[in-house]
Scaffold this active site. Structure first.
Site, PDB file in Angstrom:
ATOM      1  N   TYR A 125      30.443 -15.702  74.049  1.00 23.77           N
ATOM      2  CA  TYR A 125      29.199 -16.220  75.232  1.00 23.77           C
ATOM      3  C   TYR A 125      29.814 -16.427  76.455  1.00 23.77           C
ATOM      4  CZ  TYR A 125      25.356 -17.504  77.567  1.00 23.77           C
ATOM      5  OH  TYR A 125      24.136 -17.834  78.745  1.00 23.77           O
ATOM      6  N   GLU A 213      24.341 -12.570  82.413  1.00 25.41           N
ATOM      7  CA  GLU A 213      24.186 -13.257  81.250  1.00 25.41           C
ATOM      8  C   GLU A 213      25.331 -11.617  80.044  1.00 25.41           C
ATOM      9  OE1 GLU A 213      21.476 -13.834  78.687  1.00 25.41           O
ATOM     10  OE2 GLU A 213      22.188 -15.660  78.864  1.00 25.41           O
TER      11      GLU A 213
END
Ligand code: GDP
Ligand code: MN
Length: 405
Positions: A125, A213
């Site tokens: 991530y 993101e």
């Protein structure tokens, strides 16, 4: 402003960020063409079809009409049109869309990057965002990519690595290396991750973004680092100098009432409640929403008409609020500072008459310069509008109206 995954990936790629390659399509035939082209360009023979909506959670989300997921794998060219058909035109419901879901107008046909030869893919991530508290940018990274990152942050916050970047200095080489190191990467994979983070930060900075993101960032068995998903949030206030990015706006993804309000220069956010409110000033709007909740109502919207409210802005605000079928009462709460209360009162009466046929009770609270004159105009207008001067009085009137059902 949000943009689609396929647009975000193009932007990232133009800054040297490695991505899962893909081609966007809006018909099943177009999807097949896209898959053939990808096959020729990348050699892939498996394809991932990804619904393009402004919301995440697509992989686990379901298309209402067909029960297909929002991200599916096609293991042959023949499979592509059929699987594309099950997504395109459908309504995709994910944890981020709410139960009503979002219509899918486009899909991204992407190369499969979890291919059989890639025996040990690893998902990470990575995000970059503006940290308003410290006035800097922050890179957040985790080895727990792919899954629900909010859950990771809540239950195992130590698994989120954070690195703050001074925007005046920019990302320093040692900071990118530190993040890659903390992610447990060595050798070539470490080098590739440093390149990835560096290019990503450059893109974030140059596009005036407020949030990037990338979840998941994929490490393949041969140590390539790729963006498999991309969420890019651009800073609205910088769009005037990012014309190319501003053009990527997809109005179909935005709430139609919010789009209309934007055209009239109103600051409007649609909410789910039953009391519409029109206020001048964001702080007063927040306080007004609190007050509505306090008397048992739920705000139907946030609407700041700004300091220079006049008959036109009041009318535009009225029209927008009235288009929301959930609205059972409207509260207008205006502080007459720059604008005098009697002028607002006249604006309300004019707007009311011009729209006509308003069946929703309206409570107007005017305070400040010429408050009494304003209340008098409202009371003598003969319209179904009640005036109030104190906030308490306005709250009680809203409560009474709600109690009548
Ligand atoms: P999101 O669910 O909206 O966040 O969409 P993502 O783009 O993150 O995709 C969801 C999931 O689909 C990922 O976590 C992967 O597990 C899977 N996925 C994405 N790309 C591929 C691919 O190329 N091959 C396979 N097999 N799965 C993929
Ligand atoms: Mn994702």
């Amino acid at each position: 402003m949000n943009i689609h995954e396929y647009q975000a990936k193009e932007v990232l790629k133009s800054y040297g960020v490695k991505i899962q390659e893909g081609i966007v399509a809006d018909t099943p035939e177009g999807a097949l063409e896209a898959a053939k082209k990808l096959n020729a360009e990348t050699g892939t023979s498996w394809y991932v079809l990804k619904a393009q909506i402004h919301a995440g959670g697509r992989g686990k989300g379901k298309v209402k009409e067909t029960d297909s997921n929002g991200v599916v794998l096609a293991k042959s060219l023949e499979d592509v049109p059929e699987k594309a058909k099950n997504i395109l035109g459908g309504t995709l419901v994910t944890i981020q869309t709410g139960p009503e879901g979002k219509k899918v107008n486009k899909i991204l046909v992407a190369q499969d990057v979890y291919y059989p030869g890639n025996s040990e893919p690893k998902e990470y991530y990575l995000s970059i965002l503006l940290d308003r508290a410290t006035g800097s940018n922050v890179i957040m990274a985790s080895t727990e990519g792919g899954v629900d990152i909010e859950h990771v942050a809540e239950t195992t916050p130590e698994k989120i690595i954070k690195e703050w970047i001074d925007p005046r200095i920019g990302l320093q080489g040692f900071q990118a290396r530190k993040v890659a190191f903390k992610l447990g990467l060595e050798g070539n994979a470490h080098k590739e991750m440093v390149k990835f983070i560096t290019a990503l930060y450059r893109a974030y900075d140059a596009t005036d973004s407020s949030q990037f993101e990338i979840n998941p960032v994929l490490k393949t068995s041969d140590d390539q680092i790729l963006a498999v998903d991309a969420k890019v949030n651009l800073d609205d206030s910088a769009l005037y100098r990012q014309k190319n990015l501003a053009d990527l706006r997809d109005l179909e993804e935005e709430d139609p009432l919010e789009v209309e309000a934007g055209k009239s220069g109103l600051n409007y956010v649609k909410l789910d409640g039953n009391v519409g409110c029109m206020v001048n000033g964001a702080g007063l709007a927040m306080a007004t929403m609190d007050m509505i909740k306090l008397v048992g109502g739920e705000p139907a919207n946030f609407l700041d008409v700004g300091g220079g409210a006049n008959a036109q802005t009041v009318e535009a605000g009225f029209r927008i609020i009235l288009q929301d079928p959930n609205v059972k009462a409207i509260l207008i709460n205006v502080f007459g500072g720059i604008v005098r209360c009697d002028r607002i009162a006249n604006g309300v009466v004019e707007a009311y008459k011009s729209i006509g046929d308003i069946n929703v009770p309206i409570i107007v609270r005017l305070q400040g310069t010429n408050a009494e004159e304003g209340a008098k105009i409202i009371d003598e207008s003969g319209l179904k509008v009640q005036s109030a001067i104190t906030l308490k009085e306005a709250a009680e009137k809203v409560q009474a109206v709600l109690a009548q059902g």
